[in-house]
Design a protein around this motif. Structure first.
Motif, PDB file in Angstrom:
ATOM      1  N   ALA A  21       0.423  -1.458  -0.174  1.00  0.00           N
ATOM      2  CA  ALA A  21       0.057  -0.312  -0.262  1.00  0.00           C
ATOM      3  C   ALA A  21       0.738   1.079   0.519  1.00  0.00           C
ATOM      4  O   ALA A  21       0.600   2.734  -0.530  1.00  0.00           O
ATOM      5  CB  ALA A  21      -0.946  -0.214   1.025  1.00  0.00           C
ATOM      6  N   ARG A  22       1.886   1.490   1.100  1.00  0.00           N
ATOM      7  CA  ARG A  22       2.783   3.026   0.705  1.00  0.00           C
ATOM      8  C   ARG A  22       3.106   3.057  -0.132  1.00  0.00           C
ATOM      9  O   ARG A  22       3.892   3.736  -0.520  1.00  0.00           O
ATOM     10  CB  ARG A  22       3.860   2.236   1.584  1.00  0.00           C
ATOM     11  CG  ARG A  22       3.325   2.585   3.402  1.00  0.00           C
ATOM     12  CD  ARG A  22       4.234   2.240   4.829  1.00  0.00           C
ATOM     13  NE  ARG A  22       3.461   2.440   5.533  1.00  0.00           N
ATOM     14  CZ  ARG A  22       4.025   1.688   6.741  1.00  0.00           C
ATOM     15  NH1 ARG A  22       4.083   0.105   6.424  1.00  0.00           N
ATOM     16  NH2 ARG A  22       3.324   2.387   8.269  1.00  0.00           N
ATOM     17  N   ASN A  23       3.709   1.239  -1.128  1.00  0.00           N
ATOM     18  CA  ASN A  23       4.324   1.487  -2.800  1.00  0.00           C
ATOM     19  C   ASN A  23       3.422   2.110  -2.896  1.00  0.00           C
ATOM     20  O   ASN A  23       3.988   2.974  -4.479  1.00  0.00           O
ATOM     21  CB  ASN A  23       5.186   0.671  -3.023  1.00  0.00           C
ATOM     22  CG  ASN A  23       6.538   0.133  -1.976  1.00  0.00           C
ATOM     23  OD1 ASN A  23       6.739   1.238  -1.681  1.00  0.00           O
ATOM     24  ND2 ASN A  23       6.514  -0.791  -2.352  1.00  0.00           N
ATOM     25  N   THR A  24       2.352   1.453  -3.850  1.00  0.00           N
ATOM     26  CA  THR A  24       1.167   2.283  -4.270  1.00  0.00           C
ATOM     27  C   THR A  24       0.945   3.452  -4.103  1.00  0.00           C
ATOM     28  O   THR A  24       0.467   4.302  -4.984  1.00  0.00           O
ATOM     29  CB  THR A  24       0.067   1.626  -4.132  1.00  0.00           C
ATOM     30  OG1 THR A  24      -0.307  -0.417  -4.606  1.00  0.00           O
ATOM     31  CG2 THR A  24      -1.045   2.134  -4.974  1.00  0.00           C
ATOM     32  N   GLY A  25       1.098   4.044  -3.176  1.00  0.00           N
ATOM     33  CA  GLY A  25       0.881   5.422  -3.161  1.00  0.00           C
ATOM     34  C   GLY A  25       2.066   6.492  -2.938  1.00  0.00           C
ATOM     35  O   GLY A  25       1.928   7.335  -3.336  1.00  0.00           O
ATOM     36  N   ILE A  26       3.185   5.407  -3.159  1.00  0.00           N
ATOM     37  CA  ILE A  26       4.739   6.409  -3.801  1.00  0.00           C
ATOM     38  C   ILE A  26       4.399   6.978  -5.418  1.00  0.00           C
ATOM     39  O   ILE A  26       4.376   7.870  -5.414  1.00  0.00           O
ATOM     40  CB  ILE A  26       5.778   5.551  -2.978  1.00  0.00           C
ATOM     41  CG1 ILE A  26       5.942   5.764  -1.493  1.00  0.00           C
ATOM     42  CG2 ILE A  26       7.124   6.170  -3.951  1.00  0.00           C
ATOM     43  CD1 ILE A  26       7.408   4.686  -1.200  1.00  0.00           C
ATOM     44  N   ASP A  27       3.530   5.877  -5.980  1.00  0.00           N
ATOM     45  CA  ASP A  27       3.630   5.742  -7.048  1.00  0.00           C
ATOM     46  C   ASP A  27       2.876   6.609  -7.015  1.00  0.00           C
ATOM     47  O   ASP A  27       2.852   7.420  -8.636  1.00  0.00           O
ATOM     48  CB  ASP A  27       2.694   3.844  -8.104  1.00  0.00           C
ATOM     49  CG  ASP A  27       4.043   3.306  -7.375  1.00  0.00           C
ATOM     50  OD1 ASP A  27       5.050   3.894  -7.402  1.00  0.00           O
ATOM     51  OD2 ASP A  27       3.337   2.447  -7.813  1.00  0.00           O
ATOM     52  N   HIS A  28       1.951   7.164  -6.969  1.00  0.00           N
ATOM     53  CA  HIS A  28       0.717   8.362  -6.778  1.00  0.00           C
ATOM     54  C   HIS A  28       1.274   9.453  -6.085  1.00  0.00           C
ATOM     55  O   HIS A  28       0.198  10.250  -6.451  1.00  0.00           O
ATOM     56  CB  HIS A  28      -1.049   7.991  -6.680  1.00  0.00           C
ATOM     57  CG  HIS A  28      -1.375   6.170  -7.166  1.00  0.00           C
ATOM     58  ND1 HIS A  28      -1.292   5.256  -7.251  1.00  0.00           N
ATOM     59  CD2 HIS A  28      -2.238   6.533  -8.050  1.00  0.00           C
ATOM     60  CE1 HIS A  28      -1.499   4.336  -8.081  1.00  0.00           C
ATOM     61  NE2 HIS A  28      -2.324   5.085  -8.712  1.00  0.00           N
ATOM     62  N   ALA A  29       2.393   9.081  -5.921  1.00  0.00           N
ATOM     63  CA  ALA A  29       2.507  10.977  -5.037  1.00  0.00           C
ATOM     64  C   ALA A  29       2.615  11.760  -6.379  1.00  0.00           C
ATOM     65  O   ALA A  29       3.578  11.250  -7.108  1.00  0.00           O
ATOM     66  CB  ALA A  29       3.317   9.982  -3.970  1.00  0.00           C
ATOM     67  N   ILE A  30       3.036  12.927  -6.380  1.00  0.00           N
ATOM     68  CA  ILE A  30       3.315  13.996  -7.335  1.00  0.00           C
ATOM     69  C   ILE A  30       3.792  15.068  -5.828  1.00  0.00           C
ATOM     70  O   ILE A  30       4.007  15.778  -6.623  1.00  0.00           O
ATOM     71  CB  ILE A  30       1.948  14.524  -7.760  1.00  0.00           C
ATOM     72  CG1 ILE A  30       1.143  15.877  -6.826  1.00  0.00           C
ATOM     73  CG2 ILE A  30       0.525  13.854  -8.558  1.00  0.00           C
ATOM     74  CD1 ILE A  30       0.196  16.475  -7.625  1.00  0.00           C
ATOM     75  N   GLY A  31       4.631  14.804  -4.607  1.00  0.00           N
ATOM     76  CA  GLY A  31       4.668  15.615  -4.217  1.00  0.00           C
ATOM     77  C   GLY A  31       6.254  15.979  -3.814  1.00  0.00           C
ATOM     78  O   GLY A  31       6.311  14.973  -4.534  1.00  0.00           O
ATOM     79  N   ASP A  32       7.486  16.671  -3.792  1.00  0.00           N
ATOM     80  CA  ASP A  32       7.970  16.229  -3.531  1.00  0.00           C
ATOM     81  C   ASP A  32       9.043  15.977  -2.329  1.00  0.00           C
ATOM     82  O   ASP A  32       9.862  15.437  -2.023  1.00  0.00           O
ATOM     83  CB  ASP A  32       9.046  18.278  -3.185  1.00  0.00           C
ATOM     84  CG  ASP A  32       8.581  19.208  -4.460  1.00  0.00           C
ATOM     85  OD1 ASP A  32       8.884  18.916  -5.496  1.00  0.00           O
ATOM     86  OD2 ASP A  32       7.910  20.122  -4.220  1.00  0.00           O
ATOM     87  N   VAL A  33       7.841  16.571  -1.673  1.00  0.00           N
ATOM     88  CA  VAL A  33       8.222  15.049  -0.097  1.00  0.00           C
ATOM     89  C   VAL A  33       6.901  14.013   0.296  1.00  0.00           C
ATOM     90  O   VAL A  33       5.737  14.720  -0.494  1.00  0.00           O
ATOM     91  CB  VAL A  33       8.854  16.084   1.277  1.00  0.00           C
ATOM     92  CG1 VAL A  33       7.838  15.620   1.939  1.00  0.00           C
ATOM     93  CG2 VAL A  33       9.556  17.293   0.647  1.00  0.00           C
ATOM     94  N   VAL A  34       7.455  12.876   0.423  1.00  0.00           N
ATOM     95  CA  VAL A  34       6.702  12.133   0.737  1.00  0.00           C
ATOM     96  C   VAL A  34       6.941  11.534   2.350  1.00  0.00           C
ATOM     97  O   VAL A  34       7.750  11.463   2.736  1.00  0.00           O
ATOM     98  CB  VAL A  34       6.497  10.684   0.230  1.00  0.00           C
ATOM     99  CG1 VAL A  34       5.606   9.428   0.425  1.00  0.00           C
ATOM    100  CG2 VAL A  34       6.516  10.774  -1.757  1.00  0.00           C
TER     101      VAL A  34
END
Length: 181
Positions: free
Chosen positions: A80-93
């Protein structure tokens, strides 16, 4: 000019894995949506919830355009975290578990730290909630001292009390990309 009005301040993507947390999800999401820092995206990853968590996440997203929901088959927290990273558009996660909450001003502090430093990873303190759940060990682990490391050093894991729990860690997205995560 306030720090949050500075265009140099980073966009933050808050990644929240969601799995059967119907009783906590609104509270946790509200702790993000009520932040004073305006430059953020909340990515809720419904990891195959069997309760009403997925529908609740969808309702939260429908009410606030800063929220994105991704639904997937159950794969666990890391998936789930990896999927979230895939959809992150921010400079910082920033990672936040869906049964935890951010303190008021947390994103502003994280953004200011990133704007002022070259850090790739930031581990920050936390507190047990409710407070009666705390223990001496937990309080020590959740409240590390301020320390800076220029590169990975074993002391980060073995001498510091940082215990890099994902749910209290912020990372530059480019670090994930550079490592193929």
């Amino acid at each position: 000019m306030r720090a949050t009005e500075d265009a140099a301040m980073p966009l933050i993507s808050v990644v929240m894995p969601v799995y059967n947390v119907e009783d906590y999800l609104a509270w946790s999401a509200r702790s993000v949506l009520d932040q004073s820092y305006p430059r953020f995206q909340l990515v809720c990853v419904d990891d195959g919830s069997t309760d009403g968590s997925g529908a609740l996440a969808d309702a939260i997203a429908a009410a606030d355009g800063r929220v994105q929901v991704v639904h997937q088959a159950n794969g666990g927290l890391s998936a789930a975290r990896n999927t979230g990273i895939d959809h992150a558009i921010g400079d910082v996660v920033v990672f936040l578990d869906s049964d935890d909450a951010l303190r008021p001003g947390a994103l502003e502090t994280i953004a200011a730290t990133y704007a002022a430093t070259g850090f790739d990873v930031l581990a920050y303190g936390a507190a047990a909630y409710p407070p009666f759940e705390a223990s001496v060990w937990l309080d020590a682990v959740l409240s590390p001292r301020d320390a800076r490391f220029a590169a990975f050093e074993p002391d980060v894991l073995f001498k510091e009390k940082t215990h890099p729990f994902p749910w209290r860690t912020a990372c530059r997205r480019r670090s994930f990309e550079a490592q193929g995560i």
